[in-house]
Write an enzyme that holds these catalytic residues in place. Structure first.
Site, PDB file in Angstrom:
ATOM      1  N   SER A 135       0.774  -1.081   0.328  1.00 27.38           N
ATOM      2  CA  SER A 135       0.264   0.152  -0.275  1.00 27.38           C
ATOM      3  C   SER A 135       1.061   1.145  -0.242  1.00 27.38           C
ATOM      4  O   SER A 135       1.890   0.748   0.529  1.00 27.38           O
ATOM      5  CB  SER A 135      -0.985   0.209   0.699  1.00 27.38           C
ATOM      6  OG  SER A 135      -1.433   1.464   1.456  1.00 27.38           O
ATOM      7  N   TYR A 159      -1.742  -0.753  10.940  1.00 23.57           N
ATOM      8  CA  TYR A 159      -1.744  -1.588   9.402  1.00 23.57           C
ATOM      9  C   TYR A 159      -0.973  -1.188   8.986  1.00 23.57           C
ATOM     10  O   TYR A 159      -0.731  -1.862   8.485  1.00 23.57           O
ATOM     11  CB  TYR A 159      -3.376  -0.496   8.566  1.00 23.57           C
ATOM     12  CG  TYR A 159      -3.617  -0.992   7.476  1.00 23.57           C
ATOM     13  CD1 TYR A 159      -4.033  -2.138   7.000  1.00 23.57           C
ATOM     14  CD2 TYR A 159      -3.438  -0.083   6.506  1.00 23.57           C
ATOM     15  CE1 TYR A 159      -3.923  -2.299   5.654  1.00 23.57           C
ATOM     16  CE2 TYR A 159      -3.029   0.141   5.344  1.00 23.57           C
ATOM     17  CZ  TYR A 159      -3.772  -1.498   5.003  1.00 23.57           C
ATOM     18  OH  TYR A 159      -3.910  -2.263   3.355  1.00 23.57           O
ATOM     19  N   LYS A 163       1.821  -3.537   6.816  1.00 24.03           N
ATOM     20  CA  LYS A 163       2.382  -3.979   5.413  1.00 24.03           C
ATOM     21  C   LYS A 163       3.751  -3.604   5.044  1.00 24.03           C
ATOM     22  O   LYS A 163       4.761  -4.502   4.728  1.00 24.03           O
ATOM     23  CB  LYS A 163       2.161  -2.577   4.513  1.00 24.03           C
ATOM     24  CG  LYS A 163      -0.110  -2.945   4.153  1.00 24.03           C
ATOM     25  CD  LYS A 163       0.176  -4.025   3.592  1.00 24.03           C
ATOM     26  CE  LYS A 163      -1.473  -3.941   3.459  1.00 24.03           C
ATOM     27  NZ  LYS A 163      -1.820  -5.742   2.612  1.00 24.03           N
TER      28      LYS A 163
HETATM   29  P1  NAD Z   1     -11.061  -5.749   1.154  1.00 13.35           P
HETATM   30  O1  NAD Z   1     -11.499  -5.710   2.521  1.00 13.35           O
HETATM   31  O2  NAD Z   1     -12.427  -5.764   0.595  1.00 13.35           O
HETATM   32  O3  NAD Z   1     -10.129  -7.551   0.947  1.00 13.35           O
HETATM   33  C1  NAD Z   1      -9.922  -8.407   1.036  1.00 13.35           C
HETATM   34  C2  NAD Z   1     -10.618  -9.335   2.062  1.00 13.35           C
HETATM   35  O4  NAD Z   1      -9.943 -10.590   2.176  1.00 13.35           O
HETATM   36  C3  NAD Z   1     -12.115 -10.132   2.251  1.00 13.35           C
HETATM   37  O5  NAD Z   1     -12.883 -10.327   1.104  1.00 13.35           O
HETATM   38  C4  NAD Z   1     -11.750 -10.027   2.806  1.00 13.35           C
HETATM   39  O6  NAD Z   1     -13.467 -11.247   3.662  1.00 13.35           O
HETATM   40  C5  NAD Z   1     -10.420 -10.988   3.661  1.00 13.35           C
HETATM   41  N1  NAD Z   1      -9.452 -11.746   4.624  1.00 13.35           N
HETATM   42  C6  NAD Z   1      -9.406 -10.813   5.136  1.00 13.35           C
HETATM   43  N2  NAD Z   1      -8.683 -11.983   6.013  1.00 13.35           N
HETATM   44  C7  NAD Z   1      -8.507 -12.656   6.183  1.00 13.35           C
HETATM   45  C8  NAD Z   1      -8.464 -14.194   6.389  1.00 13.35           C
HETATM   46  N3  NAD Z   1      -7.301 -14.316   7.563  1.00 13.35           N
HETATM   47  N4  NAD Z   1      -8.218 -15.432   5.514  1.00 13.35           N
HETATM   48  C9  NAD Z   1      -9.110 -15.038   4.946  1.00 13.35           C
HETATM   49  N5  NAD Z   1      -9.719 -14.053   3.928  1.00 13.35           N
HETATM   50  C10 NAD Z   1      -9.473 -12.929   5.098  1.00 13.35           C
HETATM   51  O7  NAD Z   1     -10.297  -5.115   0.810  1.00 13.35           O
HETATM   52  P2  NAD Z   1      -9.192  -4.612  -0.654  1.00 13.35           P
HETATM   53  O8  NAD Z   1      -9.377  -2.983  -0.932  1.00 13.35           O
HETATM   54  O9  NAD Z   1      -9.846  -5.746  -1.348  1.00 13.35           O
HETATM   55  O10 NAD Z   1      -8.018  -4.897  -0.255  1.00 13.35           O
HETATM   56  C11 NAD Z   1      -7.411  -5.959  -1.017  1.00 13.35           C
HETATM   57  C12 NAD Z   1      -5.521  -6.206   0.172  1.00 13.35           C
HETATM   58  O11 NAD Z   1      -5.028  -4.964  -0.500  1.00 13.35           O
HETATM   59  C13 NAD Z   1      -5.408  -5.917   1.177  1.00 13.35           C
HETATM   60  O12 NAD Z   1      -4.301  -6.149   1.803  1.00 13.35           O
HETATM   61  C14 NAD Z   1      -5.525  -3.861   1.676  1.00 13.35           C
HETATM   62  O13 NAD Z   1      -4.573  -3.933   2.638  1.00 13.35           O
HETATM   63  C15 NAD Z   1      -4.741  -3.677   0.257  1.00 13.35           C
HETATM   64  N6  NAD Z   1      -4.942  -2.874   0.028  1.00 13.35           N
HETATM   65  C16 NAD Z   1      -6.455  -2.218  -0.279  1.00 13.35           C
HETATM   66  C17 NAD Z   1      -5.973  -0.439  -0.677  1.00 13.35           C
HETATM   67  C18 NAD Z   1      -7.536  -0.147   0.297  1.00 13.35           C
HETATM   68  O14 NAD Z   1      -7.453   0.946  -0.546  1.00 13.35           O
HETATM   69  N7  NAD Z   1      -8.530  -0.483  -1.032  1.00 13.35           N
HETATM   70  C19 NAD Z   1      -5.348   0.246  -0.844  1.00 13.35           C
HETATM   71  C20 NAD Z   1      -3.671  -0.723  -0.640  1.00 13.35           C
HETATM   72  C21 NAD Z   1      -3.393  -1.471  -0.692  1.00 13.35           C
HETATM   73  C1  WQD Z   2      -8.610   9.966   0.727  1.00 13.16           C
HETATM   74  C2  WQD Z   2      -9.067  11.626   1.409  1.00 13.16           C
HETATM   75  C3  WQD Z   2      -9.141  11.739   3.830  1.00 13.16           C
HETATM   76  C4  WQD Z   2     -12.756  10.057   4.231  1.00 13.16           C
HETATM   77  C5  WQD Z   2      -6.185   4.682   3.136  1.00 13.16           C
HETATM   78  C6  WQD Z   2      -5.234   4.838   3.482  1.00 13.16           C
HETATM   79  C7  WQD Z   2      -4.201   3.661   3.032  1.00 13.16           C
HETATM   80  C8  WQD Z   2      -4.829   2.936   2.009  1.00 13.16           C
HETATM   81  C9  WQD Z   2      -6.216   3.795   1.186  1.00 13.16           C
HETATM   82  C10 WQD Z   2      -5.466   0.643   2.962  1.00 13.16           C
HETATM   83  C11 WQD Z   2      -7.981  11.948   2.599  1.00 13.16           C
HETATM   84  C12 WQD Z   2     -10.525  12.402   2.988  1.00 13.16           C
HETATM   85  C13 WQD Z   2     -11.705  10.443   3.370  1.00 13.16           C
HETATM   86  C14 WQD Z   2     -13.604  11.135   4.746  1.00 13.16           C
HETATM   87  C15 WQD Z   2     -12.354  12.950   3.875  1.00 13.16           C
HETATM   88  N1  WQD Z   2      -5.533   1.489   1.699  1.00 13.16           N
HETATM   89  N2  WQD Z   2     -11.836  11.991   3.640  1.00 13.16           N
HETATM   90  N3  WQD Z   2     -13.955  11.814   4.383  1.00 13.16           N
HETATM   91  O1  WQD Z   2      -5.694   8.102   4.042  1.00 13.16           O
HETATM   92  O2  WQD Z   2      -5.740   8.347   1.009  1.00 13.16           O
HETATM   93  O3  WQD Z   2      -5.529   5.593   2.553  1.00 13.16           O
HETATM   94  O4  WQD Z   2      -7.204   4.325   1.866  1.00 13.16           O
HETATM   95  O5  WQD Z   2      -3.789   0.306   2.152  1.00 13.16           O
HETATM   96  O6  WQD Z   2      -3.846   2.659   3.545  1.00 13.16           O
HETATM   97  O7  WQD Z   2      -4.610   5.135   4.785  1.00 13.16           O
HETATM   98  O8  WQD Z   2      -7.801   7.317   1.937  1.00 13.16           O
HETATM   99  O9  WQD Z   2      -9.993   7.245   1.274  1.00 13.16           O
HETATM  100  O10 WQD Z   2      -9.566   7.247   3.608  1.00 13.16           O
HETATM  101  O11 WQD Z   2      -9.079   9.155   2.240  1.00 13.16           O
HETATM  102  O12 WQD Z   2     -12.516  14.452   3.489  1.00 13.16           O
HETATM  103  O13 WQD Z   2     -14.958  10.223   5.617  1.00 13.16           O
HETATM  104  O14 WQD Z   2      -9.757  11.564   1.936  1.00 13.16           O
HETATM  105  O15 WQD Z   2      -8.791  12.488   4.456  1.00 13.16           O
HETATM  106  O16 WQD Z   2      -7.993  13.420   1.797  1.00 13.16           O
HETATM  107  P1  WQD Z   2      -6.505   7.411   2.323  1.00 13.16           P
HETATM  108  P2  WQD Z   2      -9.367   7.274   2.263  1.00 13.16           P
END
Ligand code: NAD
Ligand code: WQD
Length: 360
Positions: A135, A159, A163
């Site tokens: 991430s 979190y 990562k």
């Molecule tokens: P999501 O929560 O929709 O998907 C994650 C999935 O993993 C879910 O379906 C959940 O049920 C499953 N899961 C969690 N723990 C588990 C376990 N112990 N065993 C089996 N399944 C399990 O999230 P997403 O947005 O699709 O994110 C996918 C990956 O990408 C995550 O690792 C997240 O940290 C990473 N990521 C997400 C974002 C984002 O903003 N969405 C950004 C950067 C990184």
């Molecule tokens: C985006 C912008 C907030 C909610 C997070 C995780 C990061 C990654 C992606 C997993 C920011 C603003 C948000 C609200 C707002 N996930 N905001 N009102 O914080 O960039 O990243 O998700 O890995 O690790 O930290 O994403 O969508 O929460 O926020 O004003 O109710 O929206 O302040 O500027 P962020 P976000």
């Protein structure tokens, strides 16, 4: 740009029922891959897997789902014993930043033990090709922009620390045994949905991220969006992020797999997956209002603790080495997110079962 996999393989996708996982599983199936999804449905619904199967048409025969927690080593062993996988894409993990601050052990236990268990089982079955969901959070509050893969790293919360730790574990695995080929993909801010509107983001409970909240305001599940901070040194005072269409992100995984399968020099590599463009909260809200025709009422509040001011990616490494570049802009992201939201205002659930609604 040619991303297509020349040799479609058998791929295990952990967390494949989730938001990014479901979109990636669909792309993998359309590439001709056989896909086994394991997910404990902690933050997702099996309906997402069924919808992916429907969208995959004739390729649905190549999709299998197991409701499994990846910390359950025996269950994972059985999956690996029944199929010889060419690679694993590892999405499974908990991802709510605020919750990780409140419940750090939950995050360390789920994300770290889950990953270690997976790696152990992979090693036993001699499957040593991995794509991992890292991430942009690992860049913390960056000093220099855009963030390149060489920028300094810091964790702002448990979190983010999971990562960083998993990235290090992967580097150590490759260092100890060069047969491990690993892609660490640092996603920026994934938004949008598949253009069909049949799959999209549907987090359980109260969403943490901007766009699922905007979407819930637009469909009447919430009265207003709280904007966290309007005193940042940005164009309009609100935070700036690099939003990326989830379909582009899914394609980024195909490109990473292609590299894993085809480039013998791969070790443990890291790539940013973003667009390279920064968009403010207010710009994103305006784009969504335009796409949906809905007014999003705003409430301005203070900065959210731990939030960076501006974060966007350098995309040149992925462009050059993965031959991948995001195609879509915020207009398409909002169009497709609204299509998903208007077709599925309660996500995969009904108003009675959805637990993210204000009525609950
Ligand atoms: P999501 O929560 O929709 O998907 C994650 C999935 O993993 C879910 O379906 C959940 O049920 C499953 N899961 C969690 N723990 C588990 C376990 N112990 N065993 C089996 N399944 C399990 O999230 P997403 O947005 O699709 O994110 C996918 C990956 O990408 C995550 O690792 C997240 O940290 C990473 N990521 C997400 C974002 C984002 O903003 N969405 C950004 C950067 C990184
Ligand atoms: C985006 C912008 C907030 C909610 C997070 C995780 C990061 C990654 C992606 C997993 C920011 C603003 C948000 C609200 C707002 N996930 N905001 N009102 O914080 O960039 O990243 O998700 O890995 O690790 O930290 O994403 O969508 O929460 O926020 O004003 O109710 O929206 O302040 O500027 P962020 P976000």
């Amino acid at each position: 740009m040619q991303l297509r996999l020349s040799a479609a393989g058998r791929v295990l996708v952990t967390g494949g029922a989730g938001y990014i996982g479901s979109h990636t599983v669909l792309q993998l199936l359309l590439e001709g891959c056989s896909v086994v999804v394991v997910d404990n449905l902690d933050n997702s619904s099996e309906v997402a897997v069924q919808r992916v199967a429907e969208l995959a048409g004739e390729f649905r025969k190549n999709l299998t789902f197991h409701k499994i927690d990846i910390r359950d080593k025996e269950a994972l062993e059985e999956v690996f014993a029944s199929t010889k996988f060419d690679a694993v894409i590892h999405f499974a993990g908990l991802k709510a930043v605020g919750e990780s601050v409140q419940k750090p052990l939950l995050y360390y236990k789920n994300n770290l033990i889950g990953t270690i268990t997976l790696l152990e089982v992979m090693a036993v079955h001699r499957c040593k090709k991995l794509v991992f969901s890292s991430s942009a959070t690992v860049y913390g509050w960056p000093k220099d922009l855009p963030c390149t893969e060489e920028s300094s790293l810091s964790a702002m919360n448990p979190y983010g620390r999971t990562k960083l730790m998993i990235e290090d574990i992967c580097r150590d695995m490759h260092h100890a045994d060069s047969e491990w080929k690993i892609m660490l993909l640092r996603y920026f801010n994934p938004v949008g949905a598949h253009p069909s509107g049949d799959i999209g983001e549907d987090p359980r409970g109260i969403p943490n991220n901007l766009m699922p909240l905007v979407q819930q305001v637009a469909v009447g599940r919430r009265p207003a969006l709280t904007v966290f901070g309007n005193d940042y040194l940005t164009k309009d005072g609100t935070g700036v992020r690099d939003y990326i269409h989830v379909v582009d992100l899914a394609e980024g995984h195909i490109a990473a797999l292609k590299k894993l399968f085809e480039d013998p020099k791969i070790g443990c590599e890291v790539y940013n997956l973003g667009t390279g463009k920064g968009t403010s909260v207010l710009e994103m809200v305006a784009a969504f209002e335009k796409a949906s025709g809905k007014k999003i009422p705003l409430v301005f509040a203070g900065r959210r603790p731990g939030d960076a001011e501006v974060l966007f990616a350098s995309t040149s490494k992925a462009e050059k080495e993965l031959n991948w570049k995001a195609k879509y802009g915020i207009e398409e992201m909002c169009r497709d997110q609204w299509n998903w939201a208007s077709k599925n205002p309660w996500g995969y659930e009904s108003p009675d079962t959805a637990n993210g609604g204000v009525t609950k």
